[in-house]
Design an enzyme around this catalytic site. Sequence first.
Site, mmCIF file in Angstrom:
data_model
loop_
_atom_site.group_PDB
_atom_site.id
_atom_site.type_symbol
_atom_site.label_atom_id
_atom_site.label_comp_id
_atom_site.label_asym_id
_atom_site.label_seq_id
_atom_site.Cartn_x
_atom_site.Cartn_y
_atom_site.Cartn_z
ATOM 1 N N ASP A 232 -72.744 26.784 17.418
ATOM 2 C CA ASP A 232 -72.014 25.931 18.349
ATOM 3 C C ASP A 232 -72.615 24.525 18.425
ATOM 4 O O ASP A 232 -71.891 23.544 18.588
ATOM 5 C CB ASP A 232 -72.043 26.590 19.745
ATOM 6 N N HIS A 237 -73.834 19.240 15.973
ATOM 7 C CA HIS A 237 -74.348 18.102 16.745
ATOM 8 C C HIS A 237 -75.811 17.765 16.426
ATOM 9 O O HIS A 237 -76.148 16.612 16.172
ATOM 10 C CB HIS A 237 -74.247 18.384 18.250
HETATM 11 C C1 BG6 Z 1 -69.412 21.362 22.362
HETATM 12 C C2 BG6 Z 1 -69.911 22.772 22.454
HETATM 13 O O1 BG6 Z 1 -69.250 20.981 21.036
HETATM 14 O O2 BG6 Z 1 -70.351 20.484 22.981
HETATM 15 C C3 BG6 Z 1 -70.133 23.157 23.900
HETATM 16 O O3 BG6 Z 1 -68.946 23.637 21.875
HETATM 17 C C4 BG6 Z 1 -71.042 22.166 24.578
HETATM 18 O O4 BG6 Z 1 -70.690 24.459 23.991
HETATM 19 C C5 BG6 Z 1 -70.549 20.745 24.362
HETATM 20 O O5 BG6 Z 1 -71.055 22.467 25.971
HETATM 21 C C6 BG6 Z 1 -71.570 19.742 24.870
HETATM 22 O O6 BG6 Z 1 -71.028 18.461 24.804
HETATM 23 P P1 BG6 Z 1 -71.508 17.328 25.814
HETATM 24 O O7 BG6 Z 1 -70.876 16.081 25.303
HETATM 25 O O8 BG6 Z 1 -71.032 17.728 27.179
HETATM 26 O O9 BG6 Z 1 -73.009 17.315 25.723
#
Ligand code: BG6
Length: 501
Positions: A232, A237
Amino acid sequence: MSQEVDIVIFGGMGDLSLRKLLPALYRCELEHRFSESSRVFLTYQGEAGAPALRAQVQNGLRNYLLSGEWQAEIWTRFCARLNYVGLDIGDLQVGWNDFAARLRQHRACVRLFYLAIPPNLFGVACKHLADKQLITAQSRVVVEKPLGYDGDSARAINAEIGEFFPESGIYRIDHYLGKETVQNLLALRFSNSLFEHLWDSKTIEHVQITIAETVGVEARAGFYDRAGALRDMVQNHLLQLLCLVAMEPPHKLDAENIRDEKLKVLKALRPIEGEQVTRFTVRGQYVAGEDSSGARLPSYVEELGQGSTTETFVAIRAHIDNWRWAGVPFYLRTGKRLQQRFAEIVVQFKPVSHAVYDSPLADSLEPNRLNIRLQPDEGIRLTLMTNKFNAEREGLKPVALNLNFAETFNYKAGDAYKRLLIDAIDGNPSLFIHRREVDRAWQWADPIVDAWARGYSPLHIYRAASWGPHAADDLVAADGNRWFQAGDSDRHGGDRHAPVL
Ligand code: BG6
C-alpha cells in the site's frame, strides 16, 4: 488548463472520487481553471436518480473540503458541469450507448478517463471505451496505485491497458508526487549549488523516510488486508520519495529524464531476500491502545473483524548500490495508527571530520541534519551547530534554519490530486510513474513479501498510538542510529529550547 476537457471518472460515486477527486476538481472550479464547456462525467451503478447523486456529491464536498472553500456560487457552477452516467463497466449493453453519445457531443477536446475502480475492471473499461471508439488521440487514462498485487499482476494490468492506450497516454498516479514539498525537494536539490557537492556518501551518513499515519484501516479493511503496508505504501510512495532523494541530476526536468533517473535508482536498489529479510525488515500490526485523550483505539484485528497476519507497519533498511550512495543506509518506515501523523525525509550528515573542540564542548557536537517535512506542516529545516550566545559558559548548540512554506509563502497546503489532475489534462507526465518503474519497484518488493510469507520475519505487535514495534528501533540502533519522530525536527537536534534562526 486552458483547453476544453471532458473528465470521466469511472467509479464516480466511490470513496476515492468523493474524498479526493471531486474536491480537487471543485478547487479547479474555485480557481477558474476550467474552460466554459468542460464537463465532468461520474459513472455509477444502480437506480439512484440525479437529485440523490447530486446530494451525495454535495455532502462529500462539504465533508472533505477545507473550511472556507465551500461557496454556494462555485457549487452552482461546478454542479452544472457534472453529468451522472449510469452504466455497467463490464456490460456494453448497459448504459454505454447513452454515455458514448453524450461524450461525442464534444469531439475535439481532451478526454481524461480516470479509473477509480478495482484493477480487475481496468482492462474491460479500456476495451469498452475502444469498442465504442471513444479513445481519441487526445485521450488519456489515469490509474491509481497500487498497480497490481505483485510484479506479475502489475505486468498483466499494464499489458491490458497498453492494448488500448499508448504508454504516453497512461498516467499512473502516485499522489505523493503531487505534494508541494516533493516539488520543493527537486528545487532544493537541483537549484542550489550548496547541496550539489554534499549529496553523497562522502557527506551523508544516512537517510530516513517516514510516512506515519494516525488513522487505522476502518472502512478500507477489506482492501487493506489483502495489500498490507508494504504494497500500500512502500512499493509506491516511499520508493518514489527515495528515488527523488537519491537520483542523479537529470539532464532536464522533463518526464523522460526524471523517469530515467528514477528508474536507475530502482535498478540499483539492493535486493533484500531470504534470510536478509529477517535482518533488514521489520513488520508489525497494531493492537488496541489509547489516544492522547485516553480514548480506546481498537486493534487492527477488531477493525477487520477477523484474525490476520497482514502488516500495518513496515520498517526497512535499504541500500542503493552505486557510487554516490555506497554504504549509506536508507531507512524507510510507515505505519497506521502511529502516535502522530507526519511525513518527513531526514538527511543526516556525517560528523565533522576532525574535532577541534575539547571535551566537554566536543560532547555537545551534533552532525548537521536536513529535515524535509511533507506533512502536516510543509517545510525545510537545516540544523547547524553554533556557539551559544550570552551564555555564562562557552558552549555549542544546535540551531535550525527554518523554512516554513505556509508562513513564507502565505499559502495553504496544496492539493496533490488537483496538481496531478491538471498535469494529466495538460499532458505533462513528469509526476506520473512509468511502466518500467512499476516493474522495478515490484521486483524489489516481491522477494520481501515472499520471505515474510515463508516466515522469515516475525510479525511484531505495537500498541495503537505508539511509534511502532521496538524491533524497528533495534533495526536502526544496530547501526548506531535512532528514528527522528514528529517533534524532533522542532527541537533542532535534540534540544527543545534551541533557538530558530
Ligand atoms: C494511500 C494509501 O495511497 O495513501 C492509504 O492507500 C494512505 O492507505 C494514504 O492512508 C496516505 O496519503 P496521505 O496523503 O494522507 O498521507
